[in-house]
Design a protein around this motif. Structure first.
Motif, short mmCIF file in Angstrom:
data_model
loop_
_atom_site.label_atom_id
_atom_site.label_comp_id
_atom_site.label_asym_id
_atom_site.label_seq_id
_atom_site.Cartn_x
_atom_site.Cartn_y
_atom_site.Cartn_z
N ALA A 44 0.81 -1.21 0.00
CA ALA A 44 0.00 0.00 0.00
C ALA A 44 0.85 1.28 0.00
O ALA A 44 0.31 2.37 -0.11
N LEU A 45 2.18 1.14 0.13
CA LEU A 45 3.03 2.31 0.32
C LEU A 45 3.91 2.60 -0.89
O LEU A 45 4.57 1.72 -1.41
N ARG A 46 3.95 3.87 -1.30
CA ARG A 46 4.87 4.34 -2.34
C ARG A 46 5.29 5.76 -1.96
O ARG A 46 4.50 6.71 -2.06
N HIS A 47 6.52 5.89 -1.48
CA HIS A 47 7.02 7.19 -1.04
C HIS A 47 8.55 7.15 -1.08
O HIS A 47 9.15 6.12 -0.79
N PRO A 48 9.19 8.27 -1.43
CA PRO A 48 10.65 8.27 -1.51
C PRO A 48 11.37 8.00 -0.19
O PRO A 48 12.54 7.65 -0.19
N ASN A 49 10.69 8.14 0.94
CA ASN A 49 11.32 7.90 2.24
C ASN A 49 10.84 6.62 2.89
O ASN A 49 10.97 6.44 4.11
N ILE A 50 10.29 5.72 2.07
CA ILE A 50 9.88 4.39 2.50
C ILE A 50 10.57 3.38 1.58
O ILE A 50 10.56 3.54 0.37
N CYS A 51 11.15 2.34 2.16
CA CYS A 51 11.79 1.30 1.36
C CYS A 51 10.76 0.70 0.41
O CYS A 51 9.66 0.32 0.83
N GLY A 140 8.62 10.59 5.80
CA GLY A 140 8.18 9.20 5.74
C GLY A 140 7.12 8.90 6.79
O GLY A 140 6.10 8.26 6.51
N LEU A 141 7.33 9.37 8.01
CA LEU A 141 6.36 9.14 9.07
C LEU A 141 5.04 9.87 8.79
O LEU A 141 3.96 9.33 9.05
N HIS A 142 5.13 11.07 8.24
CA HIS A 142 3.92 11.81 7.88
C HIS A 142 3.13 11.04 6.82
O HIS A 142 1.91 10.90 6.93
N TYR A 143 3.82 10.53 5.82
CA TYR A 143 3.16 9.74 4.78
C TYR A 143 2.46 8.53 5.39
O TYR A 143 1.31 8.22 5.04
N LEU A 144 3.14 7.84 6.31
CA LEU A 144 2.52 6.69 6.97
C LEU A 144 1.26 7.12 7.72
O LEU A 144 0.21 6.47 7.63
N HIS A 145 1.36 8.22 8.47
CA HIS A 145 0.22 8.71 9.26
C HIS A 145 -0.98 9.04 8.36
O HIS A 145 -2.10 8.63 8.64
N GLY A 164 22.48 9.18 0.56
CA GLY A 164 22.24 10.37 1.35
C GLY A 164 20.80 10.61 1.75
O GLY A 164 20.49 11.63 2.35
N GLN A 165 19.91 9.68 1.45
CA GLN A 165 18.48 9.84 1.76
C GLN A 165 18.07 8.79 2.78
O GLN A 165 18.43 7.62 2.67
N ALA A 166 17.33 9.20 3.81
CA ALA A 166 16.84 8.29 4.84
C ALA A 166 15.52 7.66 4.39
O ALA A 166 14.66 8.34 3.83
N LYS A 167 15.41 6.34 4.64
CA LYS A 167 14.20 5.59 4.26
C LYS A 167 13.78 4.68 5.40
O LYS A 167 14.62 3.96 5.96
N LEU A 168 12.50 4.70 5.73
CA LEU A 168 11.97 3.82 6.77
C LEU A 168 11.84 2.40 6.23
O LEU A 168 11.42 2.20 5.09
N CYS A 169 12.20 1.43 7.07
CA CYS A 169 12.16 0.02 6.68
C CYS A 169 11.54 -0.81 7.80
O CYS A 169 11.26 -0.30 8.87
N ASP A 170 11.41 -2.08 7.56
CA ASP A 170 10.96 -3.10 8.51
C ASP A 170 9.57 -2.79 9.08
O ASP A 170 9.44 -2.23 10.16
#
Length: 181
Positions: A44-51, A140-145, A164-170
């Motif tokens: 369900a997720l597609r965002h540059p800061n999400i794996c 990334g957290l905002h997108y999840l919320h 150089g970009q942070a991405k949320l995983c797991d």
């Protein structure tokens, strides 16, 4: 992690990460539940800061998730924080000011840069880069919320740095809230 291991693999002629789940007779139900939850959430997720999620497969008879390969290590590794460290000492101050001088008349660096003749950043990571990484995590957290996902396991080890970009995983223990009628 406790439910599996991550390996580098090939998928459609591209390097990917393959998260292989440990299958034990005793914990099959737990593994199936975690796998199902993580796949449903990632799909369900597609965002540059999400794996990025690509697919699922079987590897040597075990369930696996095919993910974007993130090569920069965890945020904790990137920042030089040792696993198990509970207390963090900053290496220096970050000076933020809109004016060119402070109250003592000393020259200040442009906004977001280390002040002259003072240690800047944190463990050698420049202040601007620290802010960018923090912003990546926040986005990334905002997108999840906004998409009704609660990660439930945000920590330095579950944020990867890639180019150089942070991405949320797991997302193994995350929850995806669905609308009820």
């Amino acid at each position: 992690g406790g439910f599996g291991t991550v390996w580098q693999g090939q998928w459609m002629h591209s390097a990917v990460a393959v998260k292989k789940f440990k299958m034990t007779e005793k914990g099959v139900q737990d593994v199936m539940h975690k796998f199902d939850r993580e796949v449903k959430t990632l799909r369900a997720l597609r965002h540059p800061n999400i794996c990025s999620f690509f697919d699922t497969c079987l590897v040597d008879g075990a369930l696996a998730i095919v993910l974007e390969l993130l090569t920069g290590g965890t945020l904790g590794e990137y920042l030089g924080i040792r696993k198990g460290t509970s207390h963090v000492e900053p290496a220096g101050l970050i000076e933020f000011s809109d004016s060119s001088t402070d109250t003592k008349g000393e020259a200040l660096a442009p906004r977001g840069q280390a002040a002259p003749n003072r240690p800047g950043g944190w463990r050698g990571v420049p202040p601007g880069e620290l802010l960018r990484l923090a912003k990546d995590v926040a986005l990334g957290l905002h997108y999840l919320h906004v998409n009704n996902v609660t990660h439930l396991d945000v920590k330095l080890g579950n944020v990867m740095v890639h180019h150089g970009q942070a991405k949320l995983c797991d997302f193994g223990i995350s929850t995806l809230q669905t609308a009820t009628a």
